[in-house]
Scaffold this motif. Sequence first.
Motif, short mmCIF file in Angstrom:
data_model
loop_
_atom_site.label_atom_id
_atom_site.label_comp_id
_atom_site.label_asym_id
_atom_site.label_seq_id
_atom_site.Cartn_x
_atom_site.Cartn_y
_atom_site.Cartn_z
N ARG A 196 -0.11 -8.68 -4.73
CA ARG A 196 -0.89 -7.60 -5.30
C ARG A 196 -1.62 -6.90 -4.16
N SER A 197 -2.06 -5.69 -4.36
CA SER A 197 -2.65 -4.91 -3.28
C SER A 197 -3.86 -4.15 -3.79
N ARG A 198 -4.62 -3.68 -2.85
CA ARG A 198 -5.77 -2.82 -3.11
C ARG A 198 -5.90 -1.84 -1.95
N SER A 199 -6.64 -0.77 -2.14
CA SER A 199 -6.79 0.24 -1.10
C SER A 199 -8.26 0.52 -0.87
N CYS A 200 -8.54 0.99 0.34
CA CYS A 200 -9.93 1.29 0.74
C CYS A 200 -10.28 2.70 0.29
N THR A 201 -10.31 2.90 -1.00
CA THR A 201 -10.55 4.24 -1.57
C THR A 201 -11.63 4.24 -2.62
N ASN A 202 -12.46 3.22 -2.65
CA ASN A 202 -13.48 3.15 -3.70
C ASN A 202 -14.86 2.82 -3.10
N PRO A 203 -15.41 3.74 -2.31
CA PRO A 203 -14.89 5.06 -1.94
C PRO A 203 -14.10 5.01 -0.65
N GLU A 244 -2.18 10.09 -7.67
CA GLU A 244 -1.57 8.90 -8.26
C GLU A 244 -0.22 9.28 -8.85
N ARG A 245 0.79 8.56 -8.43
CA ARG A 245 2.10 8.78 -9.02
C ARG A 245 2.30 7.80 -10.16
N LEU A 246 2.99 8.23 -11.17
CA LEU A 246 3.13 7.42 -12.38
C LEU A 246 4.21 6.37 -12.24
N SER A 247 5.02 6.46 -11.17
CA SER A 247 6.08 5.48 -10.97
C SER A 247 6.28 5.28 -9.47
N CYS A 285 3.78 3.79 1.78
CA CYS A 285 3.00 3.77 0.54
C CYS A 285 3.71 2.86 -0.45
N SER A 286 3.09 1.71 -0.72
CA SER A 286 3.69 0.74 -1.64
C SER A 286 2.93 0.66 -2.95
N THR A 287 1.91 1.51 -3.12
CA THR A 287 1.13 1.49 -4.35
C THR A 287 1.30 2.82 -5.07
N LEU A 288 0.73 2.89 -6.24
CA LEU A 288 0.79 4.14 -7.00
C LEU A 288 -0.13 5.20 -6.42
N GLU A 289 -1.21 4.78 -5.76
CA GLU A 289 -2.13 5.73 -5.15
C GLU A 289 -1.53 6.29 -3.86
N TYR A 290 -1.76 7.58 -3.66
CA TYR A 290 -1.22 8.26 -2.48
C TYR A 290 -2.29 9.22 -1.96
N ASN A 291 -2.70 9.02 -0.70
CA ASN A 291 -3.77 9.82 -0.10
C ASN A 291 -3.20 10.88 0.82
N ILE A 292 -3.70 12.10 0.68
CA ILE A 292 -3.36 13.21 1.58
C ILE A 292 -4.63 13.62 2.31
#
Length: 916
Positions: free
Chosen positions: A276-283, A777-780, A685-692
Amino acid sequence: MDSTTPSDPTKSSQGRFFFSFSFGNPLKSLLLLSSKGSEHAATATLPAAFSDLLPHFLVEPEDEFIVKNKPVMLTCRSTPATQIYFKCNGEWVHQDDHLIERTVDPATALPIMQVTIEITRQQVEKIFGLDEYWCQCVAWSTTGTQKSQKAYIRIAYLRKNFEEEPQGKEVALDEEVLLRCHPPEGVPQAEVEWQRNEDVVNPASDPNFFITTDHNLVIKKARLADTGNYTCVAKNIVARRKSTSATVLVYVNGGWSTWTTWSSCSAVCGRGWQKRSRSCTNPTPLNGGTSCEGQNVQKSACVATCPVDGGWSEWSKWSACGADCSMWRSRECTQPSPGTGGKDCQGLDLQSLNCTSEQCPQSEIAGQGCSEHRDRFSVTPAVSGAEDVALYVGMVAVALCLTLLLIVVVLVYRRKKEGLDADVADSSILTTGFQPMGIKPKNSHLLTIQPDLTTTTTSYQGTLRSRHDATGKFSMTNGPLLDPLPNGSHTLHNGKLNSDPAEFVSRLSTQSYFKTLPRDVANTSYGTFNFLGGRLTIPNAGISLLIPPEAIPRGKIYEIYLTVQRKEDLRLPLAGCQTLLSPVVSCGPPGVVLSRPVILSMDHCSDACLDNWAVRLKKQNYEGAWEDVLLMGEELVSEPYYCQLEAETCRLFSEQLGTLALVGESLHMGAAKRLRLVLFSDAYCSTLEYNIRVYCMDDTQDVFKEVMQMERQLGGRLIDEPHVLLFKDSYHNLRLSIHDMPQAHWRSKLLAGYQEIPFYHIWNGSQRYLHCTFTLERLSLSTCELTCQLCVWQVEGEGQSFGLDFNIAKFLLMDTNATALAGPSAFQIPYLIRQKICSSLDAPCPNGADWRMLAQRLKLERHMSFFASKASPTSVILDLWEAQHFHSGNINQLATVMADIGKQEAMIFLVSDGEC
């Protein structure tokens, strides 16, 4: 004698003519003055009906301030009054200095007398430091006298220097901020207001701000919008003073998002792992905030249940013979039951047999014929047992056939797979074109090895290749961000390789003057040069130094360096509407003797319209202070500096080496800087979240190079070609937003409709990396294509919209170039040809076919006076041509220009290489 009446009948204590009154009978004195005329008389006769009233003041003199040399007026009005006079600092004011007006109150019929006097700065300064200057008026009536209040007259002023100025701070989100300010000394006391990015801070409209009684500003909870430049403004009736700006940077420390759900087990059967994964985006960390600590991916062991094929249970006993002369038995697929994707049992779960004649319950009426019929079709138990044996033998045969078929399929599959692997290994040569050496990797994992981009020559910059142009480019899904460079150094010492650049920088930094120079090898170029000259270039930074032939005196050998300073290491003092337009470049060593000017080329980010700008060249002296050495458009040929401003590049002729920079001051709000907008995202990018990440930077190659280096360290990649935006000096912030995403595949996770970068952060250029992060966020996980619109605009201004259409797996590649060239290889015009051109065109020609026509053909007419001031104008023109056309120059075009001038020397371009 009362103190309220003048003591001398003719003069005051100052030697002026005055009056003498008897306190007991002022009307007698009034009669003595009747001959002076009504315009100078300060007395009047009251009607008998009002002779018993004391005067009272309708208007009394008030405190006043003298601003600069402008005098102030004091007014006193009383009723009923026979005379009114002013007394200042205990002395009576001469009657000639009184301006008197008389009216009658229409309601009471009482006479009203108004007296006005003028106080000058000189009068107040006579007693300055001894006591405060004051005045009051005295009114008489037949009954008695009345005194007004004292009015104090002070000289107004406001000192220039603040007693305490605010200091810049870096604070975390929601932290309290205290900015101190003690205004300059002044009379009257200065009022204080605070400004953020030139906008007034109003605590009434924003309760997050609070201004204390001693003028300090308190930000209760720092927000991202509170990032800015804060200025304390003190003002009174004299002047308005501004403190130096204090930059408050509100940073956001990164926070982890929630863990994603565990992935499915990697093994189909048996032990495996899941993650499982998490991202440093909160915030997301912003403005230098710390990144999240800890792992972003967790793995856990798991056991996958193996598939179970179903198996038949034992047959049940035969049923009793039925009315139709048949019996039944059954079995179930429960030994074991199929599970976890296993196969169901194959075959029948129900069998039937005819009964024997004895077991068949028939009616007696059927008779003998029926008995014969049963004998013909009955199956005995012995026959039934034989059929069971045959059935089992058939099932075993089928199972053996299936097993053999499966073995054949596996063997064929393995053979094909081995052939496929061999093809993949052979095709790996397609990707080795991007590796530093052309050796085919023996293992498949070598295809993803990242090249070492940390050496001197591994700085990639230059023209971006079009993402839509696939010519000469391979499709890569797991390659490096930038083109790898060949292994080795490009720095030359007159044709020989230099020593290690790191050794040169280390040796340079040990000297006292050079201790402030950056030790960034990737942004420093150096070489050893003699009278043949050469060229220094900082790769991918748009910065080069051309050392023309004969610039270094014969017999001298100089070791010259060229480096670019980072903005945060060396900040220029900018004020008002000034902004940095170029990189801060150091070339040296300073103090070397040059026979002719060198040419320093560097990018700038102005709109290149001198009507909009006052562009100055600044140089840092030995003490570290910055001084103006050139104002663009007003250059003097006698000065050691001369500048040509092109659309995107500045060519600086300099007879002295040192640390230089271009600073522009906008003359009106039409002035604009060129900004470069660059988009990055994570390489994988291995998660649904995608940062630009959208960077907003000055449109110079050195800043772009720094951002590329930083993103490479962060694991980022370029996802679109840079875009250019004109940013006007309108005091409005820059806003960015993303629109028109395919809603079926993507959605935005931002709460606000846009993100904003403060105007002053961009204009003063003190921060290198200004960027906004858009979290999508991509849905797939299978979604890799993204099409959207990036909108960028200034508040209340026109905007621009850029279409984005990219694939998450694609990369844009960059180019590179050499760092230093020495001797003839640094120039396109051979040395002997250059000498012949100069000797041919330097001498004046009556028909103008000399260096002047050459300058006109090359569109350099604006610099005629500068060229004429040099010993060899042609040589300086050719130096500028070399600086402009090092990468793109065509020697044949220059030959054509010579032919147009009408010189027979045009054929000298065809001399052999041996002669050159």
